[in-house]
Design a protein around this motif. Structure first.
Motif, PDB file in Angstrom:
ATOM      1  N   TYR A 137       0.644  -1.161   0.012  1.00  0.00           N
ATOM      2  CA  TYR A 137      -0.043  -0.233   0.128  1.00  0.00           C
ATOM      3  C   TYR A 137       0.944   1.664  -0.202  1.00  0.00           C
ATOM      4  N   GLY A 138       2.141   1.482   0.753  1.00  0.00           N
ATOM      5  CA  GLY A 138       3.219   1.982   0.489  1.00  0.00           C
ATOM      6  C   GLY A 138       3.646   2.844  -0.991  1.00  0.00           C
ATOM      7  N   LYS A 139       3.777   1.779  -2.033  1.00  0.00           N
ATOM      8  CA  LYS A 139       3.620   2.148  -2.990  1.00  0.00           C
ATOM      9  C   LYS A 139       2.496   2.777  -3.546  1.00  0.00           C
ATOM     10  N   GLN A 140       1.717   2.084  -3.065  1.00  0.00           N
ATOM     11  CA  GLN A 140       0.403   3.094  -4.327  1.00  0.00           C
ATOM     12  C   GLN A 140       0.066   3.939  -3.069  1.00  0.00           C
ATOM     13  N   VAL A 141       0.154   4.095  -1.999  1.00  0.00           N
ATOM     14  CA  VAL A 141       0.298   5.804  -1.943  1.00  0.00           C
ATOM     15  C   VAL A 141       1.339   6.168  -2.487  1.00  0.00           C
ATOM     16  N   PRO A 170     -19.068   9.246   6.443  1.00  0.00           N
ATOM     17  CA  PRO A 170     -20.025   8.322   7.777  1.00  0.00           C
ATOM     18  C   PRO A 170     -20.260   8.793   9.517  1.00  0.00           C
ATOM     19  N   ALA A 171     -21.430   9.301   9.693  1.00  0.00           N
ATOM     20  CA  ALA A 171     -22.031   9.400  10.244  1.00  0.00           C
ATOM     21  C   ALA A 171     -21.086   8.409  12.042  1.00  0.00           C
ATOM     22  N   HIS A 172     -20.823   7.088  11.745  1.00  0.00           N
ATOM     23  CA  HIS A 172     -20.084   6.519  12.665  1.00  0.00           C
ATOM     24  C   HIS A 172     -18.765   6.194  12.234  1.00  0.00           C
ATOM     25  N   PRO A 173     -18.071   5.852  12.995  1.00  0.00           N
ATOM     26  CA  PRO A 173     -16.631   4.847  13.006  1.00  0.00           C
ATOM     27  C   PRO A 173     -17.267   3.474  12.512  1.00  0.00           C
ATOM     28  N   PRO A 174     -16.093   2.701  11.337  1.00  0.00           N
ATOM     29  CA  PRO A 174     -16.297   1.314  11.176  1.00  0.00           C
ATOM     30  C   PRO A 174     -16.133   0.363  12.195  1.00  0.00           C
ATOM     31  N   GLU A 175     -17.152  -0.724  11.798  1.00  0.00           N
ATOM     32  CA  GLU A 175     -16.504  -1.665  13.129  1.00  0.00           C
ATOM     33  C   GLU A 175     -15.303  -2.420  12.999  1.00  0.00           C
ATOM     34  N   GLN A 176     -15.634  -3.068  11.882  1.00  0.00           N
ATOM     35  CA  GLN A 176     -14.540  -3.667  10.831  1.00  0.00           C
ATOM     36  C   GLN A 176     -13.441  -3.401  10.459  1.00  0.00           C
ATOM     37  N   GLY A 177     -12.525  -3.617   9.966  1.00  0.00           N
ATOM     38  CA  GLY A 177     -11.439  -2.970   8.938  1.00  0.00           C
ATOM     39  C   GLY A 177     -11.765  -2.760   8.239  1.00  0.00           C
ATOM     40  N   GLU A 178     -10.855  -1.504   7.417  1.00  0.00           N
ATOM     41  CA  GLU A 178     -11.810  -2.031   4.854  1.00  0.00           C
ATOM     42  C   GLU A 178     -10.565  -2.126   4.501  1.00  0.00           C
ATOM     43  N   PRO A 179     -10.151  -2.348   4.084  1.00  0.00           N
ATOM     44  CA  PRO A 179      -9.275  -2.573   2.976  1.00  0.00           C
ATOM     45  C   PRO A 179      -8.587  -1.249   2.812  1.00  0.00           C
ATOM     46  N   TYR A 180      -6.937  -0.893   2.307  1.00  0.00           N
ATOM     47  CA  TYR A 180      -6.416   0.344   1.898  1.00  0.00           C
ATOM     48  C   TYR A 180      -7.354   0.814   0.930  1.00  0.00           C
ATOM     49  N   GLU A 181      -7.377   0.069   0.082  1.00  0.00           N
ATOM     50  CA  GLU A 181      -7.979   0.915  -1.616  1.00  0.00           C
ATOM     51  C   GLU A 181      -9.280   1.928  -0.817  1.00  0.00           C
ATOM     52  N   VAL A 189      -9.485   3.351   1.055  1.00  0.00           N
ATOM     53  CA  VAL A 189      -8.978   4.620   1.476  1.00  0.00           C
ATOM     54  C   VAL A 189      -8.621   5.685   0.742  1.00  0.00           C
ATOM     55  N   LEU A 190      -7.705   5.018  -0.214  1.00  0.00           N
ATOM     56  CA  LEU A 190      -7.397   5.795  -1.634  1.00  0.00           C
ATOM     57  C   LEU A 190      -8.407   6.320  -2.684  1.00  0.00           C
ATOM     58  N   ALA A 191      -9.169   5.520  -2.640  1.00  0.00           N
ATOM     59  CA  ALA A 191     -11.074   6.173  -3.239  1.00  0.00           C
ATOM     60  C   ALA A 191     -11.683   6.642  -2.724  1.00  0.00           C
ATOM     61  N   ASP A 192     -11.606   6.749  -1.320  1.00  0.00           N
ATOM     62  CA  ASP A 192     -12.288   7.969  -0.769  1.00  0.00           C
ATOM     63  C   ASP A 192     -11.158   9.500  -0.736  1.00  0.00           C
ATOM     64  N   MET A 193     -10.040   9.256  -1.072  1.00  0.00           N
ATOM     65  CA  MET A 193      -9.384  10.697  -0.728  1.00  0.00           C
ATOM     66  C   MET A 193      -9.657  10.919  -2.074  1.00  0.00           C
ATOM     67  N   ASP A 194      -9.829  10.737  -3.472  1.00  0.00           N
ATOM     68  CA  ASP A 194      -9.755  11.001  -5.172  1.00  0.00           C
ATOM     69  C   ASP A 194     -11.809  11.709  -4.695  1.00  0.00           C
ATOM     70  N   ARG A 195     -12.692  10.832  -4.217  1.00  0.00           N
ATOM     71  CA  ARG A 195     -13.970  11.339  -3.991  1.00  0.00           C
ATOM     72  C   ARG A 195     -14.554  12.237  -3.329  1.00  0.00           C
ATOM     73  N   VAL A 196     -13.586  12.016  -2.006  1.00  0.00           N
ATOM     74  CA  VAL A 196     -13.730  12.800  -1.100  1.00  0.00           C
ATOM     75  C   VAL A 196     -13.691  13.952  -0.288  1.00  0.00           C
TER      76      VAL A 196
END
Length: 466
Positions: A9-13, A43-54, A56-63
């Motif tokens: 993921y570091g390479k992707q970042v 989201p109004a609340h934090p995720p209960e389960q961990g999410e793939p880092y992809e 996070v990167l997608a939301d960098m572009d979207r949000v």
């Protein structure tokens, strides 16, 4: 996240950052969102389960990107630059990877000793006096900003007075608000931060008025503690007469702090070291920000002191859990005593990376390019009878104003276009526009385009506002 996952993921970042820097010009300079838009997409609340880092990167572009004002955009002219260069980013990544908490020498010797080297390097590059070196009675330290540097200077100055009676500090109407805030934080009450008149044209502090205020205060039983002289004010890059101010401070035993947050790094060019006139002889402390114009990403401000003892005496508190043999020996620097917080990041790595990558020649070229582009813009303004140019522009900032249109309306019009971003200031009752050049990607084409956009926007403003 395992080391192998981090590698993936570091390479992707890194790729994401490289793509962003390579295409930043395609974005509107100023964020085009309304208040609450970014929050509404999250989201109004934090995720209960961990999410793939992809994701996070997608939301960098979207949000995130739509809500970012792009300080690295070549047409970002609103404020003094906040350079983010490749070596600076990589140095910050190395700092994050090591995860050092360098509060005392013993918690990571390299963190402290590299910092002593790079602040000495920078002092040499800027032509600052030898007594600012860390192998002298003084020394340098990396703060988060010039605001923190000012607070440390005020604390040291107040401590040095050796009195609990009423004390005052002196600024001008052009001094950065950080000095007034430092006064509040240190317990000065209203009226203890004294404002000195400035020259009506140059906006530099008036030494005669400073002397009169000091003498009035001394006669009233007040202890003058500190004067702040500015080299390159935020509003217009006015330069206070450091030597004349310093002579007054010397007569009365007053701490002289130099705020050169933006312009100080210009002294990397030997032909610009005239800005340091009087610093060697009179300055008790001096601050400049490599994170503004010297290609080192935020946060990285450097504070030097001529004598470290008053600062350490004011700030040193040693709880038992920090006691160690190295500190007790007196042979090391513990930078916790040179700042307000206890903890500190390994900031020296990014400044070290920048200086090593660019070298003195590269740093000088960057500063000189910004000044040349500012001169180019100033010539365009001066040639147009519909605009007025403030003659003083020795660095990368140009102040100007339209004569036949409303300045604020003109600014809002060009800023709303997304093609460039300006800010404004006031000199007396007059509104002046500010165009600050310093992004590494800015070229003559961007300067020319900014001027064309300003002229076009001025023509479109309705006659009723002329």
């Amino acid at each position: 996240m395992s080391p192998e996952e981090f590698r993936q993921y570091g390479k992707q970042v890194v790729d994401w950052i490289a793509d962003y820097l390579g295409s930043v010009e395609k974005h509107p300079v100023r964020a085009q969102v309304r208040p609450g838009d970014v929050r509404a997409m999250l989201p109004a609340h934090p995720p209960e389960q961990g999410e793939p880092y992809e994701q996070v990167l997608a939301d960098m572009d979207r949000v995130i990107l739509p809500g970012v004002t792009h300080w690295q955009h070549p047409s970002f002219f609103a404020y003094f630059p906040a350079n983010a260069s490749g070596p600076g980013i990589l140095g910050d990544l190395l700092s994050s990877g090591l995860g050092v908490q360098g509060m005392v020498w013993a918690t990571s010797p390299a963190c402290t000793e590299l910092e002593t080297v790079v602040v000495d390097w920078l002092a040499e590059l800027l032509g600052l006096p030898a007594h600012f070196r860390t192998d002298s009675a003084g020394g340098g330290v990396i703060q988060d900003s010039a605001s923190s540097a000012a607070l440390v200077a005020v604390l040291a100055a107040l401590h040095r007075t050796g009195t609990d009676g009423r004390r005052t500090i002196y600024v001008s109407s052009q001094t950065h608000s950080a000095l007034e805030k430092a006064g509040r934080i240190t317990g000065l009450v209203a009226g203890d931060v004294r404002t000195v008149d400035v020259h009506p044209e140059t906006l530099e502090m008036d030494p005669a008025r400073l002397r009169a205020l000091i003498e009035e205060d001394v006669a009233a039983g007040v202890t003058p503690a500190l004067v702040c002289a500015t080299i390159g004010t935020t509003s217009t890059t006015a330069i206070d007469p450091v030597r004349a101010i310093g002579e007054i401070c010397r007569e009365h035993g007053i701490w002289l702090h130099i705020d050169a947050a933006y312009a100080g790094v210009a002294a990397v060019c030997p032909d610009l070291r005239w800005i340091n006139d009087g610093v060697a002889e009179y300055a008790d402390s001096y601050a400049t920000n490599p994170h503004k114009w010297l290609l080192t990403n935020f946060d990285c401000g450097v504070l030097w002191v001529a004598d470290r003892k008053p600062m350490i005496d004011a700030l040193s508190i040693l709880p038992e859990f920090l006691r160690n043999a190295a500190s007790e020996s007196g042979e090391v620097i513990d930078y916790r005593d040179w700042q307000v917080p206890l903890g500190r990041r390994f900031r020296a790595l990014k400044l070290w990376s920048v200086i090593r990558w660019y070298g003195a020649e590269g740093l000088r070229e960057h500063v000189r390019t910004g000044i040349a582009l500012a001169d180019r813009f100033a010539e365009l303004v001066a040639a147009d009878p519909d605009f007025e140019l403030r003659a003083h522009h020795p660095f990368g900032l140009v102040c100007f104003r339209p004569l036949r249109t409303d300045a604020l309306e003109l600014m809002e019009r060009v800023n709303a276009s997304g093609k460039l971003y300006l800010s404004h200031t006031k000199v007396g009752d007059e509104v002046w526009l500010r165009l600050a050049i310093g992004a590494p990607a800015t070229t003559a084409a961007h300067v020319d385009a900014a001027w064309a956009a300003l002229q076009a926007a001025g023509r479109r403003i309705s006659p009723g506002r002329r």
